[in-house]
Design a protein around this motif. Sequence first.
Motif, PDB file in Angstrom:
ATOM      1  N   LYS A  20      50.788  20.590  11.359  1.00 56.52           N
ATOM      2  CA  LYS A  20      52.183  20.350  11.001  1.00 56.52           C
ATOM      3  C   LYS A  20      53.119  20.632  12.175  1.00 56.52           C
ATOM      4  O   LYS A  20      54.006  19.833  12.464  1.00 56.52           O
ATOM      5  N   THR A  21      52.913  21.753  12.867  1.00 56.91           N
ATOM      6  CA  THR A  21      53.838  22.113  13.943  1.00 56.91           C
ATOM      7  C   THR A  21      53.727  21.170  15.132  1.00 56.91           C
ATOM      8  O   THR A  21      54.733  20.776  15.710  1.00 56.91           O
ATOM      9  N   TYR A  22      52.501  20.802  15.515  1.00 55.32           N
ATOM     10  CA  TYR A  22      52.306  19.869  16.631  1.00 55.32           C
ATOM     11  C   TYR A  22      52.476  18.430  16.165  1.00 55.32           C
ATOM     12  O   TYR A  22      52.976  17.587  16.877  1.00 55.32           O
ATOM     13  N   GLY A  23      52.024  18.160  14.940  1.00 58.87           N
ATOM     14  CA  GLY A  23      52.163  16.825  14.364  1.00 58.87           C
ATOM     15  C   GLY A  23      50.998  15.915  14.667  1.00 58.87           C
ATOM     16  O   GLY A  23      51.115  15.018  15.496  1.00 58.87           O
ATOM     17  N   TYR A  24      49.858  16.136  14.016  1.00 60.09           N
ATOM     18  CA  TYR A  24      48.694  15.279  14.216  1.00 60.09           C
ATOM     19  C   TYR A  24      47.779  15.385  13.008  1.00 60.09           C
ATOM     20  O   TYR A  24      47.974  16.239  12.136  1.00 60.09           O
ATOM     21  N   VAL A  25      46.782  14.511  12.954  1.00 62.62           N
ATOM     22  CA  VAL A  25      45.752  14.587  11.925  1.00 62.62           C
ATOM     23  C   VAL A  25      44.437  14.941  12.597  1.00 62.62           C
ATOM     24  O   VAL A  25      44.235  14.655  13.774  1.00 62.62           O
ATOM     25  N   GLN A  26      43.550  15.573  11.854  1.00 60.69           N
ATOM     26  CA  GLN A  26      42.233  15.929  12.390  1.00 60.69           C
ATOM     27  C   GLN A  26      41.368  14.690  12.578  1.00 60.69           C
ATOM     28  O   GLN A  26      40.557  14.639  13.494  1.00 60.69           O
ATOM     29  N   ALA A  27      41.535  13.722  11.687  1.00 59.50           N
ATOM     30  CA  ALA A  27      40.722  12.501  11.774  1.00 59.50           C
ATOM     31  C   ALA A  27      41.487  11.360  11.131  1.00 59.50           C
ATOM     32  O   ALA A  27      42.236  11.557  10.167  1.00 59.50           O
ATOM     33  N   ILE A  28      41.270  10.186  11.681  1.00 52.71           N
ATOM     34  CA  ILE A  28      41.859   8.980  11.112  1.00 52.71           C
ATOM     35  C   ILE A  28      40.803   7.872  11.132  1.00 52.71           C
ATOM     36  O   ILE A  28      40.122   7.680  12.131  1.00 52.71           O
ATOM     37  N   MET A  29      40.677   7.202  10.001  1.00 53.34           N
ATOM     38  CA  MET A  29      39.780   6.055   9.922  1.00 53.34           C
ATOM     39  C   MET A  29      40.644   4.808   9.924  1.00 53.34           C
ATOM     40  O   MET A  29      41.564   4.676   9.111  1.00 53.34           O
ATOM     41  N   HIS A  30      40.363   3.929  10.836  1.00 50.99           N
ATOM     42  CA  HIS A  30      41.075   2.659  10.934  1.00 50.99           C
ATOM     43  C   HIS A  30      40.005   1.577  10.946  1.00 50.99           C
ATOM     44  O   HIS A  30      39.219   1.489  11.888  1.00 50.99           O
ATOM     45  N   GLY A  31      39.962   0.784   9.893  1.00 55.14           N
ATOM     46  CA  GLY A  31      38.895  -0.204   9.771  1.00 55.14           C
ATOM     47  C   GLY A  31      37.560   0.514   9.652  1.00 55.14           C
ATOM     48  O   GLY A  31      37.393   1.393   8.817  1.00 55.14           O
ATOM     49  N   ASP A  32      36.623   0.167  10.536  1.00 55.26           N
ATOM     50  CA  ASP A  32      35.293   0.794  10.490  1.00 55.26           C
ATOM     51  C   ASP A  32      35.119   1.878  11.553  1.00 55.26           C
ATOM     52  O   ASP A  32      34.008   2.301  11.841  1.00 55.26           O
ATOM     53  N   THR A  33      36.230   2.351  12.122  1.00 51.77           N
ATOM     54  CA  THR A  33      36.167   3.340  13.188  1.00 51.77           C
ATOM     55  C   THR A  33      36.872   4.625  12.765  1.00 51.77           C
ATOM     56  O   THR A  33      37.971   4.586  12.208  1.00 51.77           O
ATOM     57  N   ILE A  34      36.223   5.748  13.041  1.00 49.24           N
ATOM     58  CA  ILE A  34      36.785   7.066  12.752  1.00 49.24           C
ATOM     59  C   ILE A  34      37.060   7.758  14.081  1.00 49.24           C
ATOM     60  O   ILE A  34      36.159   7.884  14.914  1.00 49.24           O
TER      61      ILE A  34
END
Length: 147
Positions: A20-34
């Motif tokens: 939250k403080t830095y502003g990011y996600v641990q993982a993101i899946m976009h299409g067939d790529t994580i």
Amino acid sequence: MPAAQAPNRRTENFGAPAEKTYGYVQAIMHGDTIYISGQLAQDGADLVAPAPLDEHGKVTDYENMGDQMQQAYRNAETLLGRFGASLANVVEEVLYVLDIDAAFRVAGPVRKAAYGREDPQVASTLVGTPRLAFPAQLVEIKMIARV
């Protein structure tokens, strides 16, 4: 107000304060790529096997590198599992380390154990860096996986 998540994207987090403080996600899946953000040796809010520091906050010993690597791979495995994937789906990894020699001493056995084979089928890059996010942190591992 956060933007609506695109229908072909899905994200995962651990609930760590920095998300939250830095502003990011641990993982993101976009299409067939994580895409897995750099994983460190955190277990909840705690850093596993923190490196000993001197009075100036500088690392004095790199012997905990292997333990930190193991935890980083466990964290990545947890995230991948949330997408129905595993380390077997990883196609590329980058290991950022404070000490290349210490990393070379442990990376082979740790990586082979994490991937469950003597010849991990993953493109891998090892990068030495002068600093990571936390003073007692020795390693951070980012990954890309395909499903």
